[in-house]
Structures are given as C-alpha cells and as structure tokens.
Design a protein around this motif. Structure first.
Motif, PDB file in Angstrom:
ATOM      1  N   PRO A   1       0.810  -1.224   0.000  1.00  0.00           N
ATOM      2  CA  PRO A   1       0.000   0.000   0.000  1.00  0.00           C
ATOM      3  C   PRO A   1       0.840   1.270   0.000  1.00  0.00           C
ATOM      4  O   PRO A   1       0.469   2.272  -0.612  1.00  0.00           O
ATOM      5  CB  PRO A   1      -0.822  -0.132   1.289  1.00  0.00           C
ATOM      6  N   ALA A   2       1.995   1.228   0.665  1.00  0.00           N
ATOM      7  CA  ALA A   2       2.839   2.414   0.751  1.00  0.00           C
ATOM      8  C   ALA A   2       3.687   2.638  -0.493  1.00  0.00           C
ATOM      9  O   ALA A   2       3.904   3.785  -0.897  1.00  0.00           O
ATOM     10  CB  ALA A   2       3.755   2.325   1.979  1.00  0.00           C
ATOM     11  N   VAL A   3       4.169   1.552  -1.120  1.00  0.00           N
ATOM     12  CA  VAL A   3       5.151   1.724  -2.193  1.00  0.00           C
ATOM     13  C   VAL A   3       4.672   1.270  -3.571  1.00  0.00           C
ATOM     14  O   VAL A   3       5.288   1.602  -4.585  1.00  0.00           O
ATOM     15  CB  VAL A   3       6.481   1.010  -1.837  1.00  0.00           C
ATOM     16  N   GLU A   4       3.589   0.485  -3.622  1.00  0.00           N
ATOM     17  CA  GLU A   4       2.980   0.080  -4.899  1.00  0.00           C
ATOM     18  C   GLU A   4       1.483   0.330  -4.808  1.00  0.00           C
ATOM     19  O   GLU A   4       0.662  -0.570  -5.000  1.00  0.00           O
ATOM     20  CB  GLU A   4       3.263  -1.399  -5.185  1.00  0.00           C
ATOM     21  N   THR A   5       1.145   1.564  -4.549  1.00  0.00           N
ATOM     22  CA  THR A   5      -0.216   1.923  -4.161  1.00  0.00           C
ATOM     23  C   THR A   5      -1.250   1.576  -5.227  1.00  0.00           C
ATOM     24  O   THR A   5      -2.324   1.053  -4.911  1.00  0.00           O
ATOM     25  CB  THR A   5      -0.274   3.426  -3.832  1.00  0.00           C
ATOM     26  N   GLN A   6      -0.951   1.861  -6.483  1.00  0.00           N
ATOM     27  CA  GLN A   6      -1.926   1.584  -7.531  1.00  0.00           C
ATOM     28  C   GLN A   6      -2.161   0.084  -7.690  1.00  0.00           C
ATOM     29  O   GLN A   6      -3.283  -0.341  -7.984  1.00  0.00           O
ATOM     30  CB  GLN A   6      -1.470   2.210  -8.858  1.00  0.00           C
ATOM     31  N   ARG A   7      -1.151  -0.715  -7.505  1.00  0.00           N
ATOM     32  CA  ARG A   7      -1.314  -2.173  -7.536  1.00  0.00           C
ATOM     33  C   ARG A   7      -2.299  -2.607  -6.445  1.00  0.00           C
ATOM     34  O   ARG A   7      -3.187  -3.423  -6.685  1.00  0.00           O
ATOM     35  CB  ARG A   7       0.042  -2.853  -7.344  1.00  0.00           C
ATOM     36  N   PHE A   8      -2.138  -2.056  -5.266  1.00  0.00           N
ATOM     37  CA  PHE A   8      -3.045  -2.324  -4.152  1.00  0.00           C
ATOM     38  C   PHE A   8      -4.470  -1.898  -4.476  1.00  0.00           C
ATOM     39  O   PHE A   8      -5.428  -2.644  -4.258  1.00  0.00           O
ATOM     40  CB  PHE A   8      -2.526  -1.603  -2.906  1.00  0.00           C
ATOM     41  N   PHE A   9      -4.626  -0.714  -5.054  1.00  0.00           N
ATOM     42  CA  PHE A   9      -5.967  -0.207  -5.376  1.00  0.00           C
ATOM     43  C   PHE A   9      -6.667  -1.088  -6.412  1.00  0.00           C
ATOM     44  O   PHE A   9      -7.868  -1.368  -6.302  1.00  0.00           O
ATOM     45  CB  PHE A   9      -5.892   1.233  -5.886  1.00  0.00           C
TER      46      PHE A   9
ATOM     47  N   TYR B   1      -7.823  -4.850   6.419  1.00  0.00           N
ATOM     48  CA  TYR B   1      -6.951  -5.034   7.584  1.00  0.00           C
ATOM     49  C   TYR B   1      -5.725  -4.157   7.355  1.00  0.00           C
ATOM     50  O   TYR B   1      -4.791  -4.528   6.657  1.00  0.00           O
ATOM     51  CB  TYR B   1      -6.590  -6.513   7.690  1.00  0.00           C
ATOM     52  N   GLU B   2      -5.772  -2.955   7.941  1.00  0.00           N
ATOM     53  CA  GLU B   2      -4.653  -2.014   7.819  1.00  0.00           C
ATOM     54  C   GLU B   2      -3.479  -2.514   8.657  1.00  0.00           C
ATOM     55  O   GLU B   2      -3.589  -2.641   9.874  1.00  0.00           O
ATOM     56  CB  GLU B   2      -5.096  -0.640   8.321  1.00  0.00           C
ATOM     57  N   THR B   3      -2.368  -2.795   7.995  1.00  0.00           N
ATOM     58  CA  THR B   3      -1.193  -3.272   8.715  1.00  0.00           C
ATOM     59  C   THR B   3      -0.258  -2.113   9.045  1.00  0.00           C
ATOM     60  O   THR B   3      -0.460  -0.977   8.651  1.00  0.00           O
ATOM     61  CB  THR B   3      -0.472  -4.368   7.915  1.00  0.00           C
ATOM     62  N   TRP B   4       0.778  -2.409   9.776  1.00  0.00           N
ATOM     63  CA  TRP B   4       1.639  -1.416  10.409  1.00  0.00           C
ATOM     64  C   TRP B   4       2.880  -1.090   9.578  1.00  0.00           C
ATOM     65  O   TRP B   4       3.317  -1.866   8.733  1.00  0.00           O
ATOM     66  CB  TRP B   4       2.077  -1.940  11.777  1.00  0.00           C
ATOM     67  N   ALA B   5       3.474   0.036   9.907  1.00  0.00           N
ATOM     68  CA  ALA B   5       4.811   0.364   9.403  1.00  0.00           C
ATOM     69  C   ALA B   5       5.834  -0.326  10.302  1.00  0.00           C
ATOM     70  O   ALA B   5       5.561  -0.605  11.466  1.00  0.00           O
ATOM     71  CB  ALA B   5       5.020   1.870   9.432  1.00  0.00           C
ATOM     72  N   TYR B   6       6.992  -0.602   9.739  1.00  0.00           N
ATOM     73  CA  TYR B   6       8.058  -1.164  10.565  1.00  0.00           C
ATOM     74  C   TYR B   6       9.274  -0.255  10.465  1.00  0.00           C
ATOM     75  O   TYR B   6       9.633   0.249   9.411  1.00  0.00           O
ATOM     76  CB  TYR B   6       8.375  -2.614  10.209  1.00  0.00           C
ATOM     77  N   ARG B   7       9.908  -0.079  11.576  1.00  0.00           N
ATOM     78  CA  ARG B   7      10.897   0.994  11.734  1.00  0.00           C
ATOM     79  C   ARG B   7      12.174   0.773  10.941  1.00  0.00           C
ATOM     80  O   ARG B   7      12.651   1.663  10.247  1.00  0.00           O
ATOM     81  CB  ARG B   7      11.228   1.132  13.228  1.00  0.00           C
ATOM     82  N   ASN B   8      12.769  -0.399  11.045  1.00  0.00           N
ATOM     83  CA  ASN B   8      14.090  -0.626  10.451  1.00  0.00           C
ATOM     84  C   ASN B   8      13.991  -1.326   9.100  1.00  0.00           C
ATOM     85  O   ASN B   8      14.666  -2.309   8.840  1.00  0.00           O
ATOM     86  CB  ASN B   8      14.959  -1.445  11.416  1.00  0.00           C
ATOM     87  N   SER B   9      13.105  -0.825   8.258  1.00  0.00           N
ATOM     88  CA  SER B   9      12.883  -1.426   6.939  1.00  0.00           C
ATOM     89  C   SER B   9      14.007  -1.012   5.996  1.00  0.00           C
ATOM     90  O   SER B   9      13.846  -0.160   5.140  1.00  0.00           O
ATOM     91  CB  SER B   9      11.523  -0.990   6.395  1.00  0.00           C
ATOM     92  N   LEU B  10      15.173  -1.637   6.146  1.00  0.00           N
ATOM     93  CA  LEU B  10      16.374  -1.178   5.439  1.00  0.00           C
ATOM     94  C   LEU B  10      16.224  -1.264   3.933  1.00  0.00           C
ATOM     95  O   LEU B  10      16.693  -0.389   3.207  1.00  0.00           O
ATOM     96  CB  LEU B  10      17.580  -1.990   5.915  1.00  0.00           C
TER      97      LEU B  10
ATOM     98  N   GLN C   1       1.233   4.287   4.250  1.00  0.00           N
ATOM     99  CA  GLN C   1       0.497   3.039   4.462  1.00  0.00           C
ATOM    100  C   GLN C   1      -0.937   3.320   4.917  1.00  0.00           C
ATOM    101  O   GLN C   1      -1.900   2.795   4.356  1.00  0.00           O
ATOM    102  CB  GLN C   1       1.227   2.202   5.532  1.00  0.00           C
ATOM    103  N   PHE C   2      -1.073   4.162   5.924  1.00  0.00           N
ATOM    104  CA  PHE C   2      -2.399   4.412   6.483  1.00  0.00           C
ATOM    105  C   PHE C   2      -3.282   5.164   5.492  1.00  0.00           C
ATOM    106  O   PHE C   2      -4.476   4.885   5.360  1.00  0.00           O
ATOM    107  CB  PHE C   2      -2.289   5.186   7.793  1.00  0.00           C
ATOM    108  N   ALA C   3      -2.697   6.099   4.763  1.00  0.00           N
ATOM    109  CA  ALA C   3      -3.471   6.859   3.776  1.00  0.00           C
ATOM    110  C   ALA C   3      -3.980   5.948   2.666  1.00  0.00           C
ATOM    111  O   ALA C   3      -5.118   6.091   2.195  1.00  0.00           O
ATOM    112  CB  ALA C   3      -2.614   7.977   3.183  1.00  0.00           C
ATOM    113  N   ALA C   4      -3.154   4.992   2.235  1.00  0.00           N
ATOM    114  CA  ALA C   4      -3.566   4.084   1.163  1.00  0.00           C
ATOM    115  C   ALA C   4      -4.718   3.194   1.613  1.00  0.00           C
ATOM    116  O   ALA C   4      -5.689   2.981   0.865  1.00  0.00           O
ATOM    117  CB  ALA C   4      -2.387   3.232   0.706  1.00  0.00           C
TER     118      ALA C   4
END
Length: 222
Positions: A79-87, A107-116, A133-136
C-alpha cells in the motif's frame, strides 16, 4: 453467528490471529466463526491470477460458505510503495466479495521501523512509511465503501510509547510478535462484537500487558 474469512499472508497467519479473534469473541458464548486463506508473502492480486492454487481456493471459499465479512490484508509494504497495484486488486476483490453478499473489510497493517530495504530504495523513514500506508488503506476503504480496521494506527500509538520491540519480531523486524497479533485480534473483535468486554488473552501474555494492549486497540475509531 457471524462468519469471517481472512485473506492475506503471514501478517494474518502468524500466531493464528484469526483464531485469536474467535477466542476473544466466543469467550462467553459463540458469536463468530473465522477461517483464513493465506500464503506467505502474497500480494492480494496473486489471489486473482487464474489457474493457480490460490485462485482456485479463493473461488471455492467464496462460493462455498455464507460469509458475512471477508477481510483483505495486502502485502506489508505494497500500500505504501505500490499503491496503484493495491488499489486495483482491492477494487476487483471488493466487487467479487459483494457478489456473494458479503462485506469487504480492510486489515490495515503497520509500518516497521528498520525497513532497510525500503529505505535504501525509496528513502522511507518509519514516519513516512506509516503515513503512506495508512493513507492508502483509508483511500481503498473509501473508494470501495468498505470498513478499514486501523490495526496499523493502533500499533503506531503503542510504538510511540516505546512498545515497538514488544509488538514486532526482532527476528526480522516486521512480523508481529504474539502480542502484536493479539493487538490486531482485539481490534477486529471490537469491530465484530462492538459491546464486547475482552476477557480472553494468550496464557503467555502478562495480564497487565494484555489489558494495556486492549486500551491501544480502542485508541482509533473504525
């Protein structure tokens, strides 16, 4: 009794979160039945690919039971990085779910902090990841006239008081711990059974910590 089908990946099946929802809601008397269709690492659109085991199972489940709700959980960063695919996947799945008389739920999932990997590719901080993520998820729910369970935002509220390591596994820094899955389950339980007083928790969670997680689960409105 309400019937709920969860569709997603390991963010759903870790610690058998759907079974936790059932345990919470049915602690006093049977109110819900849950089932899941999950493959590790899956995107929602992979369930729509014809002539695959995942699509065959999806069709069979949708056609074979009288679901009240079908929960959609996307791959953790999509949702955060491939938003149109999700939509696109959300629109098609929501239409199919309504064709069988059920209601889609996100089911809105969470961000993770150390996503290197994400940071290296897109320079996403935890805060930027969470915002996107939340906006998507909110947009997908609005576009499809569906409800969104704000699990990610409830995680975020707990993260901001220092509970990141209690909710997200140190082994890979994105999957939920037992406590994280329980927090998600409590969020769903309040949606499914609005007047519920949560009395069930896994035996291995400290009672006071379980109660605090229940408070975070009510920090966001549906």
């Amino acid at each position: 009794m309400k019937s709920i089908l969860f569709i997603g990946n390991s963010f759903t099946f870790f610690n058998d979160m759907p079974a936790m929802v059932q345990n919470i809601c049915n602690f006093r008397h049977d109110q819900i039945h849950t089932a899941k269709l999950t493959y590790g690492g899956y995107y929602l659109d992979q369930y729509l690919q014809p002539r695959t085991d995942a699509n065959d199972r999806l069709c069979s489940l949708l056609e074979g039971a009288g679901w009240d709700y079908v929960v959609l959980q996307e791959q953790s960063s999509c949702p955060a990085v491939e938003t149109q695919r999700f939509f696109r996947a959300s629109e098609e799945l929501c239409a199919r779910i309504r064709q069988i008389g059920a209601e889609p739920v996100f089911y809105e999932t969470w961000a993770y902090r150390n996503s290197l990997g994400l940071r290296k590719k897109l320079l996403l901080s935890y805060e930027a990841f969470a915002e996107k993520q939340f906006a998507a998820y909110e947009q997908a729910a609005q576009d499809n006239h569906a409800c969104c369970i704000p699990v990610g935002k409830c995680f975020d509220a707990a993260v901001h008081v220092g509970l990141y390591e209690r909710l997200i596994s140190a082994n890979d820094d994105y999957h939920p711990t037992l406590a994280g899955s329980y927090l998600a389950a409590v969020c769903f339980s309040h949606f499914l059974c609005p007047d519920l007083t949560v009395e069930w928790a896994p035996d291995t969670l400290e009672p006071d910590f379980s109660k605090s997680l229940c408070q975070y689960a009510q920090s966001e409105r549906f």
